[in-house]
Design a protein around this motif. Structure first.
Motif, mmCIF file in Angstrom:
data_model
loop_
_atom_site.group_PDB
_atom_site.id
_atom_site.type_symbol
_atom_site.label_atom_id
_atom_site.label_comp_id
_atom_site.label_asym_id
_atom_site.label_seq_id
_atom_site.Cartn_x
_atom_site.Cartn_y
_atom_site.Cartn_z
ATOM 1 N N LEU A 1 0.835 -1.200 0.000
ATOM 2 C CA LEU A 1 0.000 0.000 0.000
ATOM 3 C C LEU A 1 0.870 1.249 0.000
ATOM 4 C CD1 LEU A 1 -2.527 -0.971 2.810
ATOM 5 C CD2 LEU A 1 -2.810 -1.283 0.365
ATOM 6 N N SER A 2 0.300 2.334 -0.532
ATOM 7 C CA SER A 2 0.990 3.623 -0.436
ATOM 8 C C SER A 2 0.788 4.185 0.962
ATOM 9 C CB SER A 2 0.410 4.579 -1.466
ATOM 10 O OG SER A 2 -0.883 4.966 -1.053
ATOM 11 N N GLY A 3 1.553 5.222 1.280
ATOM 12 C CA GLY A 3 1.450 5.823 2.606
ATOM 13 C C GLY A 3 0.032 6.275 2.935
ATOM 14 N N GLY A 4 -0.612 6.916 1.962
ATOM 15 C CA GLY A 4 -1.968 7.407 2.194
ATOM 16 C C GLY A 4 -2.944 6.268 2.418
ATOM 17 N N GLN A 5 -2.761 5.180 1.654
ATOM 18 C CA GLN A 5 -3.646 4.015 1.822
ATOM 19 C C GLN A 5 -3.439 3.378 3.189
ATOM 20 O OE1 GLN A 5 -2.331 1.965 -1.684
ATOM 21 N NE2 GLN A 5 -4.082 2.654 -2.894
ATOM 22 N N ARG A 6 -2.179 3.278 3.613
ATOM 23 C CA ARG A 6 -1.911 2.716 4.936
ATOM 24 C C ARG A 6 -2.598 3.541 6.009
ATOM 25 N NH1 ARG A 6 4.534 1.413 4.599
ATOM 26 N NH2 ARG A 6 4.281 0.581 2.520
ATOM 27 N N GLN A 7 -2.512 4.861 5.837
ATOM 28 C CA GLN A 7 -3.130 5.761 6.795
ATOM 29 C C GLN A 7 -4.623 5.493 6.878
ATOM 30 O OE1 GLN A 7 -1.636 8.178 8.884
ATOM 31 N NE2 GLN A 7 -3.611 7.543 9.595
ATOM 32 N N ARG A 8 -5.241 5.283 5.701
ATOM 33 C CA ARG A 8 -6.687 5.028 5.708
ATOM 34 C C ARG A 8 -7.012 3.697 6.357
ATOM 35 N NH1 ARG A 8 -8.485 7.774 0.331
ATOM 36 N NH2 ARG A 8 -7.078 6.248 -0.532
ATOM 37 N N VAL A 9 -6.148 2.699 6.133
ATOM 38 C CA VAL A 9 -6.374 1.409 6.784
ATOM 39 C C VAL A 9 -6.282 1.569 8.296
ATOM 40 C CG1 VAL A 9 -5.501 -0.931 7.090
ATOM 41 C CG2 VAL A 9 -5.554 0.090 4.814
ATOM 42 N N ALA A 10 -5.291 2.346 8.740
ATOM 43 C CA ALA A 10 -5.136 2.557 10.183
ATOM 44 C C ALA A 10 -6.377 3.238 10.756
ATOM 45 C CB ALA A 10 -3.892 3.397 10.458
ATOM 46 N N ILE A 11 -6.918 4.211 10.019
ATOM 47 C CA ILE A 11 -8.137 4.872 10.481
ATOM 48 C C ILE A 11 -9.302 3.884 10.446
ATOM 49 C CG2 ILE A 11 -9.805 6.695 9.967
ATOM 50 C CD1 ILE A 11 -7.461 8.385 8.929
ATOM 51 N N GLY A 12 -9.338 3.078 9.362
ATOM 52 C CA GLY A 12 -10.414 2.090 9.243
ATOM 53 C C GLY A 12 -10.383 1.101 10.387
ATOM 54 N N ARG A 13 -9.196 0.664 10.751
ATOM 55 C CA ARG A 13 -9.079 -0.283 11.854
ATOM 56 C C ARG A 13 -9.618 0.330 13.141
ATOM 57 N NH1 ARG A 13 -3.256 -2.538 13.481
ATOM 58 N NH2 ARG A 13 -2.979 -0.376 14.112
ATOM 59 N N ALA A 14 -9.335 1.624 13.321
ATOM 60 C CA ALA A 14 -9.839 2.295 14.515
ATOM 61 C C ALA A 14 -11.365 2.407 14.470
ATOM 62 C CB ALA A 14 -9.194 3.672 14.644
ATOM 63 N N ILE A 15 -11.904 2.680 13.288
ATOM 64 C CA ILE A 15 -13.361 2.831 13.178
ATOM 65 C C ILE A 15 -14.080 1.533 13.537
ATOM 66 C CG2 ILE A 15 -15.263 3.177 11.545
ATOM 67 C CD1 ILE A 15 -13.555 5.184 10.096
ATOM 68 N N THR A 16 -13.518 0.395 13.095
ATOM 69 C CA THR A 16 -14.209 -0.872 13.347
ATOM 70 C C THR A 16 -14.386 -1.122 14.837
ATOM 71 O OG1 THR A 16 -12.144 -2.108 13.342
ATOM 72 C CG2 THR A 16 -13.334 -1.989 11.266
ATOM 73 N N ARG A 17 -13.549 -0.513 15.647
ATOM 74 C CA ARG A 17 -13.682 -0.710 17.092
ATOM 75 C C ARG A 17 -14.878 0.032 17.667
ATOM 76 N NH1 ARG A 17 -9.940 -2.383 20.398
ATOM 77 N NH2 ARG A 17 -10.552 -0.836 21.906
ATOM 78 N N ASP A 18 -15.478 0.898 16.837
ATOM 79 C CA ASP A 18 -16.648 1.658 17.246
ATOM 80 C C ASP A 18 -16.376 2.393 18.563
ATOM 81 O OD1 ASP A 18 -19.104 2.699 17.150
ATOM 82 O OD2 ASP A 18 -20.174 0.893 17.804
ATOM 83 N N PRO A 19 -15.342 3.230 18.581
ATOM 84 C CA PRO A 19 -14.897 3.801 19.859
ATOM 85 C C PRO A 19 -15.772 4.955 20.322
ATOM 86 C CG PRO A 19 -13.591 4.692 18.081
ATOM 87 C CD PRO A 19 -14.549 3.726 17.443
ATOM 88 N N ARG A 20 -15.713 5.213 21.634
ATOM 89 C CA ARG A 20 -16.354 6.405 22.178
ATOM 90 C C ARG A 20 -15.427 7.598 21.991
ATOM 91 N NH1 ARG A 20 -17.761 5.430 28.233
ATOM 92 N NH2 ARG A 20 -15.700 4.503 28.304
ATOM 93 N N VAL A 21 -14.124 7.312 22.078
ATOM 94 C CA VAL A 21 -13.128 8.372 21.928
ATOM 95 C C VAL A 21 -12.106 7.931 20.893
ATOM 96 C CG1 VAL A 21 -11.424 9.807 23.096
ATOM 97 C CG2 VAL A 21 -13.427 8.979 24.350
ATOM 98 N N PHE A 22 -11.874 8.806 19.949
ATOM 99 C CA PHE A 22 -10.972 8.522 18.841
ATOM 100 C C PHE A 22 -9.693 9.324 19.056
ATOM 101 C CE2 PHE A 22 -12.440 6.765 14.624
ATOM 102 C CZ PHE A 22 -11.180 6.464 14.171
ATOM 103 N N LEU A 23 -8.552 8.658 19.095
ATOM 104 C CA LEU A 23 -7.303 9.372 19.333
ATOM 105 C C LEU A 23 -6.423 9.321 18.086
ATOM 106 C CD1 LEU A 23 -6.496 7.761 22.819
ATOM 107 C CD2 LEU A 23 -7.743 9.871 22.390
ATOM 108 N N PHE A 24 -5.901 10.454 17.687
ATOM 109 C CA PHE A 24 -4.978 10.504 16.542
ATOM 110 C C PHE A 24 -3.656 11.103 17.006
ATOM 111 C CE2 PHE A 24 -9.224 11.185 14.811
ATOM 112 C CZ PHE A 24 -9.271 10.417 13.655
#
Ligand SMILES: Nc1ncnc2c1ncn2[C@@H]1O[C@H](COP(=O)(O)OP(=O)(O)OP(=O)(O)O)[C@@H](O)[C@H]1O
Ligand SMILES: [Mg+2]
Lengths: 335, 315
Positions: free
Chosen positions: A134-157
């Motif tokens: 993956l490109s850097g931008g795609q990896r970044q989106r995967v990392a965000i996607g992985r966080a979203i699947t957790r359905d968090p109350r608080v999102f940390l970047f």
């Protein structure tokens, strides 16, 4: 329900105190940005909230419940790391599903959540790839996607865009802004040292300096009413001009601050006269660096292009309403 | 057009300098590896003996296998492939290699995991762990031989006091324990090497993914199985191949610690006996050649079976 409160929180590594008496109260659904110079403790503060570091003193509450001794996985948070932290040997799908398997979700639930997140971030076609494909931008989106699947109350970047090139940064920044609209109930905490990200994304900005909170406020608060010389210099680009000497003393202050965009060229006579040392042309703006007589170096922002050449003499006037005054300790002086 | 021809000249140049840089190594390899190996293979098809090497004559595969007809309709197979002692030594070697490498990998992995943790004095411990590996094999074999001595050895003394054994054991001389003795010394000596190779692999694993796993609430054991182990597997496999190559040639420990025992006669010991002790140089050469083939076969099989990534496609 998912507010985040920090009460007198401090953190030491051994004898070194990195954070001191942090008091913050974030509301549910708020987008808060931590900014500050390198080493000021932004990442550490985020990691305290995530539970990756132990809190040395004070209390952390999420959704009203004390969190100091709660395991990271049980805090209802998700984190996007600066380095993405994707599992290199797993496909994108497995990366996103790994944590969910741990949460004892059914297979169909897992697939549904992963596909939802993947669709939201347009990474559906990448699900079978490994991170290295993956490109850097795609990896970044995967990392965000992985966080979203957790359905968090608080999102940390933690500085999620710092490894991307300038164009991709802007795109991804817009995507994060869009994500934020789609998840209106999720509290988001975003660490950056890029003040454009801070100004454009934040509901409120927390400026940290040397382990303490310098100021908390909306972007415009910070821009218009900085609570210290440090904040005044840190927020706004190009940097505010700080002038000392007679100009400041005339106002009864140790230091006079004026932003480059608040000085206007007044060819027919102005308050200050100076010789141009350098002009920087950005197309939309021109930054004119001037050595002002009896005042010192001043940077002026002129809209559009100008033909002012280095070496010429110009006259200018600061907008009196936009002048900031500070005492010797960097505290604002009332006018 | 000029573009491509210039590019190809450039790559021709690169190829030429690559060969130039490789040449010294190729020459050295030829002198110290290919030439002796070729000579050994050649001798294995002759009737060479130690004092008559120059007059060695071609005798075909007689050293490997020959059927001798006794004239009355009966006959017998001779040669290495029909020699039970040879097959016993092959079995000894393979068994030794499998058991020792298995234990060394296991212990090495555990030690590497410990050494990869943050603790005070880690540098010192890392260096100390290497001591057994640094001691010359002959020295450690002699040292262990003394510790395993049936009358004066510390091992028997300790085990007797602890009540683990009722009477002294002749560890190195008894056929039942000779192989165990060799295994103990080899595992003691080589585990540090394994630990270090695996530690190098562990240090390549990025730390941030462990934090991601913590946020996901993945327990330590599952993190190890699903994250650490797959990521260090390539390093472990390379370490296993290195060790297996070494273990299949095992000579010194077996020869010094347990001389003249059928239970620990390995392929290398067998070849040496014939080459120098029994004055059957050609026969010993045949054993050496087969040793080479057996090792090559096992290694290639292992590499293929584990689909090892020797070309670094996955990194
Ligand atoms: N594990 C640690 N042990 C000791 N000191 C640490 C540790 N982690 C961070 N620090 C120190 O704490 C301070 C704050 O670090 P932190 O990573 O929070 O800074 P930051 O604001 O995120 O900086 P940057 O913008 O460069 O990422 C630094 O002075 C750093 O040296
Ligand atoms: Mg940081």
């Amino acid at each position: 329900m998912a507010s985040v409160e920090l009460i007198n929180v401090s953190k030491s590594f051994g004898k070194v105190e990195v954070l001191r008496d942090i008091n913050l109260s974030l509301e549910q659904g708020e987008f808060v940005v931590f900014v500050g110079p390198s080493g000021c403790g932004k990442s550490t503060l985020l990691r305290l909230i995530a539970g990756l570091e132990d809190i040395t003193g004070g209390e952390l509450r999420i959704g009203g419940a004390p969190m100091n001794d709660v395991l990271p996985a049980k805090r209802g948070i998700a984190m996007v790391f600066q380095s993405y932290a994707l599992y290199p040997h797993m496909s994108v799908f497995e990366n996103m599903a790994f944590g969910l398997e741990q949460a004892k979700l059914s297979r169909s639930d897992i697939e549904r959540r992963v596909h939802e997140a993947a669709t939201m971030l347009q990474i559906e076609p990448l699900l079978d790839r490994k991170p290295r494909q993956l490109s850097g931008g795609q990896r970044q989106r995967v990392a965000i996607g992985r966080a979203i699947t957790r359905d968090p109350r608080v999102f940390l970047f933690d500085e999620p865009l710092s490894n991307l090139d300038a164009a991709l940064r802007v795109d991804t920044r817009l995507e994060i802004a869009a994500l934020r609209k789609r998840l209106p109930d999720t509290t988001m905490i975003y660490v950056t040292h890029d003040q454009v990200e801070a100004m454009t994304l934040a509901d409120r900005i927390v400026v940290l300096n040397g382990g303490i909170v310098e100021q908390v406020g909306t972007p415009m608060d910070l821009y218009e009413r900085p609570a210290s010389q440090f904040v005044a210099g840190f927020i706004g680009s190009p940097r505010m001009n700080f002038l000392s000497g007679p100009v400041a003393e005339a106002h009864g202050a140790a230091c006079l601050g004026i932003r480059p965009e608040h000085i206007v060229l007044t060819p027919e006579g102005g308050d200050w006269t100076g010789r141009v040392t350098l002009t920087e042309r950005l197309g939309s703006d021109t930054f004119v660096h001037v050595e002002a007589e009896g005042i010192g170096p001043v940077n002026i922002r002129v809209e559009g292009r100008t033909d002012i050449a280095a070496g010429s003499t110009i006259r200018m006037t600061p907008d009196p309403a936009s002048i900031h005054l500070f005492d010797a300790a960097g505290r604002p002086v009332a006018r | 057009m000029p573009e491509t021809s210039r590019k190809s000249r450039l790559s021709r140049n690169r190829t030429r300098s690559a060969w130039l840089f490789l040449a010294p190594m190729l020459v050295t390899l030829f002198i110290v590896a290919a030439w002796p190996l070729g000579r050994t293979i050649w001798f294995s098809f002759t009737d060479a003996s130690l004092d008559l090497m120059a007059d060695a004559k071609w005798v075909g595969i007689r050293n490997y296998l020959e059927y001798v007809d006794w004239g009355d309709g009966e006959g017998q197979y001779y040669g290495l492939l029909a020699d039970a002692r040879w097959w016993r030594s092959v079995w000894n070697t393979v068994r030794f290699a499998v058991i020792s490498v298995a234990f060394e990998t296991l212990f090495g992995l555990v030690i590497a995991l410990v050494l990869n943790q943050q603790f005070r004095g880690r540098g010192l411990v890392r260096a100390a762990v290497l001591v057994p590996w640094a001691i010359p094999t002959i020295v450690s074999a002699k040292m262990w031989a003394w510790m395993m001595h049936d009358q004066f050895g510390i091992l028997n003394d300790m085990f007797l006091r602890l009540g683990l054994i009722s009477h002294p054991v002749a560890w190195t001389a008894s056929p039942d324990t000779a192989m165990i003795a060799v295994l103990i010394v080899d595992i003691w000596k080589t585990t540090p090497f394994m630990a270090l190779l695996i530690l190098a692999g562990l240090q390549m694993v990025p730390q941030d993914i462990y934090e991601a796993a913590r946020l996901d609430g993945v327990p330590a054991w599952r993190t190890f199985r699903k994250v650490t182990l797959p990521l260090i597997m390539p390093a472990i496999l390379v370490a296993i191949v290195f060790r297996a190559l070494d273990a299949l040639r095992i000579f010194d420990i077996a020869y010094v610690l347990t001389p003249n025992t059928d239970a620990t006669r390995t392929m290398s010991v067998y070849a040496r006996e014939n080459l120098f002790d029994y004055d059957q140089f050609a026969y010993g050469s045949a054993a050496s050649t087969l040793l080479f083939l057996v090792i090559a076969l096992i290694t290639i099989t292992f590499i293929l079976a584990t689909r090892m990534d020797l070309e670094g496609r996955n990194t």
